[in-house]
Write an enzyme that holds these catalytic residues in place. Structure first.
Site, mmCIF file in Angstrom:
data_model
loop_
_atom_site.group_PDB
_atom_site.id
_atom_site.type_symbol
_atom_site.label_atom_id
_atom_site.label_comp_id
_atom_site.label_asym_id
_atom_site.label_seq_id
_atom_site.Cartn_x
_atom_site.Cartn_y
_atom_site.Cartn_z
ATOM 1 N N THR A 107 0.816 -1.213 0.000
ATOM 2 C CA THR A 107 0.000 0.000 0.000
ATOM 3 C C THR A 107 0.851 1.265 0.000
ATOM 4 O O THR A 107 0.490 2.268 -0.606
ATOM 5 C CB THR A 107 -0.933 -0.018 1.238
ATOM 6 O OG1 THR A 107 -1.796 -1.125 1.096
ATOM 7 C CG2 THR A 107 -1.757 1.239 1.350
ATOM 8 N N THR A 183 2.051 -4.291 4.401
ATOM 9 C CA THR A 183 1.986 -4.577 5.838
ATOM 10 C C THR A 183 1.582 -6.021 6.145
ATOM 11 O O THR A 183 1.904 -6.533 7.210
ATOM 12 C CB THR A 183 0.991 -3.635 6.544
ATOM 13 O OG1 THR A 183 -0.283 -3.771 5.921
ATOM 14 C CG2 THR A 183 1.454 -2.198 6.476
ATOM 15 N N ASP A 184 0.886 -6.678 5.209
ATOM 16 C CA ASP A 184 0.317 -7.999 5.521
ATOM 17 C C ASP A 184 1.362 -9.004 5.991
ATOM 18 O O ASP A 184 1.163 -9.713 6.968
ATOM 19 C CB ASP A 184 -0.425 -8.577 4.301
ATOM 20 C CG ASP A 184 -1.743 -7.875 4.051
ATOM 21 O OD1 ASP A 184 -2.063 -6.946 4.808
ATOM 22 O OD2 ASP A 184 -2.443 -8.266 3.100
ATOM 23 N N LYS A 262 1.308 -7.703 13.039
ATOM 24 C CA LYS A 262 0.180 -6.949 12.503
ATOM 25 C C LYS A 262 -1.057 -7.417 13.246
ATOM 26 O O LYS A 262 -1.410 -8.596 13.189
ATOM 27 C CB LYS A 262 0.026 -7.177 10.991
ATOM 28 C CG LYS A 262 -1.089 -6.343 10.395
ATOM 29 C CD LYS A 262 -1.143 -6.359 8.886
ATOM 30 C CE LYS A 262 -2.279 -5.457 8.418
ATOM 31 N NZ LYS A 262 -2.434 -5.340 6.984
HETATM 32 N N1 GLU Z 1 -2.031 -6.855 0.919
HETATM 33 C C1 GLU Z 1 -1.127 -5.838 0.507
HETATM 34 C C2 GLU Z 1 0.282 -6.031 1.064
HETATM 35 O O1 GLU Z 1 0.490 -6.521 2.142
HETATM 36 C C3 GLU Z 1 -1.610 -4.457 0.825
HETATM 37 C C4 GLU Z 1 -1.697 -4.175 2.302
HETATM 38 C C5 GLU Z 1 -0.639 -3.249 2.786
HETATM 39 O O2 GLU Z 1 0.322 -2.896 2.132
HETATM 40 O O3 GLU Z 1 -0.816 -2.798 3.885
HETATM 41 O O4 GLU Z 1 1.186 -5.702 0.358
#
Ligand code: GLU
Length: 452
Positions: A107, A183-184, A262
């Protein structure tokens, strides 16, 4: 047809938009049930229903309006196709620390995809720099795109590649490294880098965002500023994650890569330390170091790179009614290591004992971590735990199941000798085992005790 593919609108709703003479990007008025909405007609997901249009209001928020036979749409301004032009890069100040931002996707490196209306990876590290020009006040920033993928697509191969790129940049003399990441699975990558990059001379700070940078509530800029500040100046040289500590927009927490998780699907303060305190906190741009127990920044140190990970390691969650055939399946599939996420102090049903025993007889390393978030495994309390210990299951103390999984992948990437692997799994490499369990206040959202 072109309108359909470009905008995501189709069928009746597309006819209504066309009949009103509107195009994507036009400023429109929508009159519905005595209310008037004004905004820019924006594309929407082609997978959405066929009854709503979406407009971007002046305040930046998007609004979906259900169109009925009573709704009137009127164009009041010319259409400009939404576009994003990267601003020129700011000037570098040679007196500031050198920080490299390696972008991997997620993101933080995303914008809305105007085809699907969904968020997609689109920003390179240098775009990020252009979007957050204040970075040039805190560091000389260098950027590189390593990957451009969502973090659910990251595998052991990416961890190895990333660790190698980081080592190369450190050898070229940067004062800190920032990794922009989804973040995932950020905490898995943080653990992977914590094990594969040892004896670091400078910090490696991983950063992400829960809201993309084109949204008014985006956390991308502030998280990135915090990460670069820490990477360039922190007295510690460890792998850590820098993200919002709470919901206010002026506090960043820096948490050790092996002790952070997370914890929320959408809140910006999603990362919480577990059985640990943050290493540092930044409030309104001012850094406070919260512990004296850290590995020191020292440019004379030479990074030890150990980038190999074994892919034949699995994480198995035990639950009531768990079928031990799942363990048998992994044995037949020739896995080399199994982390079991057991209940409470470290238990699984006695119906699993035979399968676990077979795994151990087949020279598979079996470790047990708890599915409780806080506390630590103690397999000496109940006979179930003692039986498992006797079989040769390794208790993993307060190491998270996810960290344990990554560690066992890394351990079995270093050695295929079973005893050496077991010993390495039990050795505290990067602070993954905490010496003590922190008091109960640590559970409270955003309320962390300083560990002085
Ligand atoms: N699912 C994606 C990832 O982990 C977008 C979520 C994010 O970046 O927070 O890259």
């Amino acid at each position: 047809m072109a309108q359909k593919t470009n905008s995501g609108y189709q069928g009746k709703i597309l006819d209504i938009i066309k009949n009103a003479g509107c195009k994507i990007g036009d400023i429109i008025l929508v009159e519905k049930e005595d209310r008037i909405y004004e905004g820019t007609l924006i594309p929407r997901s082609e997978y959405s229903d066929n009854t709503h249009i979406v407009i971007k209001l002046k305040n930046g928020y998007n609004l979906g309006i259900r169109i009925t036979s009573e709704t009137k749409i009127k164009k009041i301004g010319q259409g400009i196709k939404p576009s994003f032009t990267v601003p020129p890069l700011p000037k570098q100040n040679p007196n500031l620390p050198k920080v490299v931002i390696l972008s991997t996707g997620g993101t933080i490196a995303s914008r809305v995809d105007y085809r699907t209306g969904a968020v997609r990876s689109a920003l390179s590290a240098s775009d990020l720099y252009g979007v957050v020009p204040e970075l040039s006040d805190i560091a000389q920033v260098q950027t590189e795109i390593v990957f451009g993928i969502y973090s659910e697509n990251i595998t052991q191969t990416h961890w190895s590649e990333l660790a190698k790129r980081i080592e190369e940049h450190i050898n070229q003399g940067v004062d800190g490294v920032v990794v922009a990441h989804g973040t995932d699975t950020m905490a898995y990558t943080a653990a992977a880098l914590s094990f594969s990059l040892q004896n670091l001379p400078v910090p490696v700070i991983i950063v992400g965002a829960q809201r993309s940078s084109d949204r008014p509530s985006s956390d991308a800029a502030m998280n990135l500023l915090g990460a670069v500040q820490i990477a360039g100046n922190a007295p510690f040289a460890e792998v850590a994650i820098a993200m919002h500590q709470n919901l206010s927009d002026n506090v960043i927490a820096i948490n050790r890569g092996v002790k952070v998780r997370k914890c929320h699907t959408s809140r910006r303060d999603t990362f919480k330390p577990v059985n640990a305190s943050p290493l540092a906190r930044i409030v309104n741009g001012k850094t406070t170091i919260l512990t004296k127990k850290y590995l020191k920044r020292d440019p004379t140190k030479k990074t030890i790179l150990k980038p190999n990970f074994c892919e034949k390691v699995v994480l198995v969650k035990f639950y009531p009614g768990f079928d031990p055939k799942i363990i048998k399946y992994h044995i037949e599939n020739d896995v080399k290591g199994i982390i079991i996420e057991g209940t409470g102090l470290g238990h699984v049903s006695k119906y699993c004992f035979e399968a676990i025993n077979t795994a151990i007889e087949n020279k598979i390393v079996v470790g047990l971590a708890s599915q409780c978030i806080w506390g630590r495994v103690n397999m000496n309390v109940y006979d179930t735990g003692r039986d498992l210990l006797k079989m040769g299951v390794i208790p993993l103390d307060d190491m998270f199941p996810e960290t344990a999984l990554v560690k066992l992948m890394w351990v079995l990437g270093q050695t295929n000798q079973i005893e050496a692997a077991k010993n390495l799994l039990k050795t505290n490499i990067s602070g993954e085992f905490s010496p003590r369990t922190l008091p109960a206040e640590i559970y409270k959202q955003g309320d962390f005790k300083d560990d002085n």
